[in-house]
Enzyme design. Structure first.
Site, PDB file in Angstrom:
ATOM      1  N   HIS A 364       0.764  -1.245  -0.018  1.00  0.00           N
ATOM      2  CA  HIS A 364       0.034   0.049  -0.034  1.00  0.00           C
ATOM      3  C   HIS A 364       0.774   1.166   0.133  1.00  0.00           C
ATOM      4  O   HIS A 364       0.563   2.073  -0.532  1.00  0.00           O
ATOM      5  CB  HIS A 364      -0.841  -0.125   1.150  1.00  0.00           C
ATOM      6  CG  HIS A 364      -2.080  -0.846   1.180  1.00  0.00           C
ATOM      7  ND1 HIS A 364      -3.000  -1.353   2.209  1.00  0.00           N
ATOM      8  CD2 HIS A 364      -2.652  -1.401  -0.211  1.00  0.00           C
ATOM      9  CE1 HIS A 364      -3.863  -1.815   1.714  1.00  0.00           C
ATOM     10  NE2 HIS A 364      -3.641  -2.052   0.354  1.00  0.00           N
ATOM     11  N   GLU A 605       0.507 -11.297 -24.091  1.00  0.00           N
ATOM     12  CA  GLU A 605       1.369 -11.170 -23.288  1.00  0.00           C
ATOM     13  C   GLU A 605       2.060 -12.640 -22.840  1.00  0.00           C
ATOM     14  O   GLU A 605       2.643 -12.606 -21.968  1.00  0.00           O
ATOM     15  CB  GLU A 605       0.823 -10.346 -22.103  1.00  0.00           C
ATOM     16  CG  GLU A 605      -0.252 -10.733 -21.543  1.00  0.00           C
ATOM     17  CD  GLU A 605      -0.878  -9.879 -20.127  1.00  0.00           C
ATOM     18  OE1 GLU A 605      -0.056  -8.956 -19.838  1.00  0.00           O
ATOM     19  OE2 GLU A 605      -1.904  -9.794 -20.099  1.00  0.00           O
ATOM     20  N   ASP A 629       4.690  -8.615 -19.100  1.00  0.00           N
ATOM     21  CA  ASP A 629       4.577 -10.081 -18.909  1.00  0.00           C
ATOM     22  C   ASP A 629       5.179 -10.756 -20.335  1.00  0.00           C
ATOM     23  O   ASP A 629       5.655 -12.133 -20.000  1.00  0.00           O
ATOM     24  CB  ASP A 629       3.073 -10.703 -18.886  1.00  0.00           C
ATOM     25  CG  ASP A 629       2.733 -10.293 -17.495  1.00  0.00           C
ATOM     26  OD1 ASP A 629       3.370 -11.060 -16.522  1.00  0.00           O
ATOM     27  OD2 ASP A 629       1.358  -9.972 -17.356  1.00  0.00           O
ATOM     28  N   CYS A 676       1.077  -1.608 -24.133  1.00  0.00           N
ATOM     29  CA  CYS A 676       1.194  -0.811 -22.874  1.00  0.00           C
ATOM     30  C   CYS A 676       1.892  -1.361 -21.797  1.00  0.00           C
ATOM     31  O   CYS A 676       1.842  -0.860 -20.835  1.00  0.00           O
ATOM     32  CB  CYS A 676      -0.360  -1.006 -22.399  1.00  0.00           C
ATOM     33  SG  CYS A 676      -0.896  -2.643 -22.491  1.00  0.00           S
TER      34      CYS A 676
HETATM   35  C1  PEP Z   1       1.986  -6.115 -19.194  1.00  0.00           C
HETATM   36  O1  PEP Z   1       2.078  -7.264 -18.847  1.00  0.00           O
HETATM   37  O2  PEP Z   1       2.879  -5.641 -19.934  1.00  0.00           O
HETATM   38  C2  PEP Z   1       1.008  -5.433 -18.882  1.00  0.00           C
HETATM   39  C3  PEP Z   1       0.797  -3.992 -19.021  1.00  0.00           C
HETATM   40  O3  PEP Z   1       0.258  -5.673 -17.742  1.00  0.00           O
HETATM   41  P1  PEP Z   1       0.900  -5.739 -16.290  1.00  0.00           P
HETATM   42  O4  PEP Z   1       1.910  -4.885 -16.205  1.00  0.00           O
HETATM   43  O5  PEP Z   1      -0.292  -4.955 -15.588  1.00  0.00           O
HETATM   44  O6  PEP Z   1       0.774  -7.246 -15.879  1.00  0.00           O
HETATM   45 MG    MG Z   2       0.401  -8.247 -17.768  1.00  0.00          MG
END
Ligand code: PEP
Ligand code: MG
Length: 758
Positions: A364, A605, A629, A676
């Site tokens: 947190h 991913e 990921d 992303c």
């Molecule tokens: C990723 O895996 O690149 C992603 C954007 O998701 P997270 O980082 O939330 O797993």
């Molecule tokens: Mg991810």
């Protein structure tokens, strides 16, 4: 033998400092192996010599005085070869060098094992005997195992600076570096203020009482004061936090409810236990239960309960009087466990950094620090927190490093980075309303990743053109129960509305792996390969449907919702999820809501998805690559494990090849692809992805201005050259070096993320 080994390691682990640890090692090993001598030599990093640090059997005066260069003497040879040497008569060895004053002339047989930690030779563990004989295989195996097990303990003791090889005594050496993980990016230079818990709950004894009513009264009034304090703390943070983050304080208050901790404590008092004893018992019991859990999120709850217990105890012990410490400007808050409440107690306008010895980027405190923009290092497990109070300290929130007593040189280095960052962000502010386009007019939409409400205003300030990833699990993580449909609608509306009509991509709940919910524990040996993302929500359509309904309802009249499915590995998962989304949509339309069908996308991913891009593309409206990921799964490197952090690299040629293949395949189906993962937020990464053909880059809003500046600083042709260069190498380090040089040559080196000195 195993038992002996385990016992020695346990004892050494419990030693107060390095000197005590080394003394114990030589004593215990000498006794267990029944040898006449056991000595330990450690590398002095300053002189690069191996120094005799402790001995049982040689002259004590030699300790600290015998020094050997690498490869000097048989000890140096063990170190330089990084393998054991077992000799019947050490004096016969060609490297033998008599060490005057050691008393070793009486000992003939010699067995030395290198002490190696994370590929580095820290020193040598030696046993010697008078009798000329080779140590047998089991003795050799014992010493090697011992040395391997002790390496970690010695490394830890050394790094805590309890006694440094070159200085000795109490001091922490200049520029002492302690590694943790990044909690929030940025650099902070300041004075460490160690905030310790107000009272020591562990030291409270049991005590019987006669007047139960009076004790109950005393406890209740302490509780009232603590409740009041927490509310004050919550209010003092209100300026810097939004509703959802503030909910953390409600969680605290609820833990103190009569039917939670308070009820159990009162029950103990009614049995005749005095209030502090009852408090200790109940808190310990809960802490113990939480700490036993494998789940990182639940372990964090132990911290909250312990913190609350200390607060109540402080009120019981001192009648609630709290001293008012004087906080310096530019303070770095350091604590064994930074808790959300601590953040509220210090003047946040003076706070330039946070260090938590325990905890992770998932805690947190880290979530709050990120939303408040305070550079933070979490999990600096080797930092001797009790000894850094009021010392100068530097926080490198990029690499998760802390430096204590920095030299002028290091301070200058980081002060320059800070100044550079400030100047850069001032300069980049002017780009806010300009498009992200190359010098020859190729435009790339830059979107943002959000989670907290706070992220929204920051994203809009930075000129984001949409949301490429709303991590919907974040508001779930700071709650005590699954949020209701109404609560979810409110949260989602607060993300969708400010961006309308620009698109907002809401990812369905991506829990499991390292993201868990206290109220929905998932206990697995291998969570990254287990029940996570879409796997969980398809198994729980009731959770999925409520979430999708809430997203749809929140988008009514805004019509800017896109839904994204995480961790998909098979088209069957896509078909099932799409069917559920369609079901929710049809029901709401039947109920009379004015909705438009949202676009649906799949995250790429996992490696399986890379090879199925065209099949996915035929089923959905867009794809979004989660390179975080994808890197983890392609390289088989746990993204949260500091031991293999060096191996986690999105510039690995395998990752780059996969990223290129994804975009090519998706475009063959005329489907839009965005990305992303963190790579999109790095200037070099963004240029590569743009050159690959990604249609949208989505990143944290703090990265956006730099990425925009990088894109505006090159032509499409230059970006293509970056990509061709990147794809020409067979390992990641060469890729990085070449691209960093190219970025610098393009006059954009200042945009690269600062690197801490080695
Ligand atoms: C990723 O895996 O690149 C992603 C954007 O998701 P997270 O980082 O939330 O797993
Ligand atoms: Mg991810």
């Amino acid at each position: 033998m195993l038992d002996v080994l385990r016992k020695i390691v346990q004892e050494v682990n419990a030693a107060d400092d390095l000197e005590a640890a080394l003394k114990l090692i030589v004593k215990r090993v000498q006794r267990s192996m029944r040898t006449q001598v056991c000595s330990v030599y450690l590398l002095d990093p300053a002189s690069q010599e191996y120094v005799l640090m402790a001995t049982e059997g040689l002259n004590q005066e030699a300790v600290g005085n015998i020094r050997l260069a690498p490869a000097e003497g048989v000890v140096g040879k063990v170190a330089s070869r990084a393998e054991p040497i077992n000799l019947e008569n050490v004096a016969d060895h060609p490297s033998y060098r008599y060490m005057t004053g050691s008393g070793e002339e009486n000992f003939h047989s010699f067995l030395g094992a290198p002490i190696i930690h994370q590929r580095k030779v820290l020193g040598v563990l030696v046993v010697q005997q008078k009798k000329q004989r080779r140590f047998d295989e089991s003795e050799e195996a014992f010493l090697i195992t011992m040395s391997a097990q002790l390496a970690g303990v010695i490394a830890h003791a050394e790094v805590t600076g309890a006694i440094s090889v070159n200085h000795g005594g109490e001091g922490i050496r200049k520029d002492a570096r302690f590694d943790g993980v990044s909690g929030a990016q940025g650099v902070g230079l300041g004075v460490a203020m160690v905030v310790s818990p107000p009272a020591d709950l562990d030291a409270v004894p049991d005590q019987r009482i006669e007047d139960i009513d009076a004790e109950l009264e005393r406890f209740r009034s302490a509780l009232t004061r603590v409740r009041h304090d927490i509310k004050v703390v919550g209010r003092s943070l209100a300026r810097r936090l939004k509703g959802e983050e503030q909910a953390l304080f409600d969680v605290y208050l609820r833990m103190l409810d009569d039917n939670a901790l308070a009820g159990e404590i009162e029950h103990q008092i009614k049995q005749g236990q005095w209030a502090p004893g009852a408090l200790r018992r109940v808190v310990h019991e809960h802490v113990h239960q939480f700490e036993m859990m494998d789940d990182a999120y639940l372990r964090e709850r132990a911290t909250d309960i312990r913190d609350l217990g200390r607060r109540v105890l402080a009120c019981l012990q001192e009648g609630g009087a709290t001293s008012c410490p004087i906080y310096p400007d530019n303070m770095v808050l350091v604590a064994e466990e930074v808790t959300p409440a601590m953040l509220g107690e210090v003047p946040t306008d003076k706070l330039v950094g946070l260090v938590s010895v325990n905890g992770s980027g998932n805690s947190h405190a880290a979530i709050l620090a990120r939303s408040m923009g305070i550079p933070t290092v979490m999990g600096a497990v080797d930092l001797p927190a009790t000894r850094v109070h009021k010392r100068e300290i530097i926080i490198d929130g990029y690499s998760g490093r802390v430096f204590v007593d920095p030299s002028d040189e290091l301070t200058g280095y980081y002060a320059d980075i800070m100044q550079e960052e400030q100047e850069l962000s001032r300069g980049l502010e002017q780009l806010r309303d300009l498009p992200a386009q190359t010098q020859d007019g190729h435009r790339v939409p830059l979107w943002v990743n959000t989670g907290l409400i706070t992220d929204v205003s920051l994203a809009l300030q930075r000129g984001a053109e949409g949301v490429g990833l709303y991590r919907s699990e974040v508001p779930f993580m700071i709650k005590e129960f699954f949020p209701s449909e109404a609560e979810q609608i409110e949260s989602y509306r607060r993300q969708l509305e400010p961006f309308a009509p620009s698109p907002v991509t809401m990812r369905t709940l991506d829990i499991g792996g390292d993201k868990s919910l206290s109220y929905f524990p998932i206990d697995e040996d291998n969570p990254s390969l287990g029940w996570r993302g879409i796997r969980v929500t398809l198994d729980h359509p009731e959770i999925f449907l409520v979430q999708v309904r809430a997203m749809l309802l929140a988008s009514e009249g805004l019509d800017n919702l896109r839904i994204l499915l995480p961790m998909v590995a098979s088209v069957v998962e896509v078909d099932e999820a799409v069917a559920l989304i369609n079901q929710a949509f049809a029901e709401l339309v039947d109920d009379g809501y004015q909705l438009i069908q949202p676009e649906i996308g799949v995250m790429v991913e996992v490696p399986a998805a890379v090879y199925q891009v065209r099949h996915f593309a035929k089923r959905v409206d867009f794809l979004s690559v989660g390179s975080n990921d994808l890197t983890q799964y392609l390289l088989a490197v746990d993204r949260n494990n500091p031991r293999v952090a060096d191996l986690y690299d999105s510039y690995h040629p395998a990752v780059l090849t996969a990223l290129k293949q994804i975009v090519d395949e998706a475009h063959r189906e005329q489907v839009q692809v965005s990305i992303c993962g963190e790579l999109a937020g790095e200037p070099i990464g963004a240029l590569l992805l743009m050159a690959m053909g990604y249609d949208v880059l989505s990143m944290s809003s703090t990265s956006l201005p730099k990425v925009k500046s990088a894109i505006r600083g090159v032509s499409s042709e230059q970006a293509k050259l970056f990509l061709d260069t990147a794809l020409s190498f067979d390992e990641p380090e060469s890729v990085r070096q070449a691209l960093e040089k190219m970025l610098a040559d393009a006059g954009l080196g200042h945009l690269d993320r600062p690197h801490a000195p080695q």
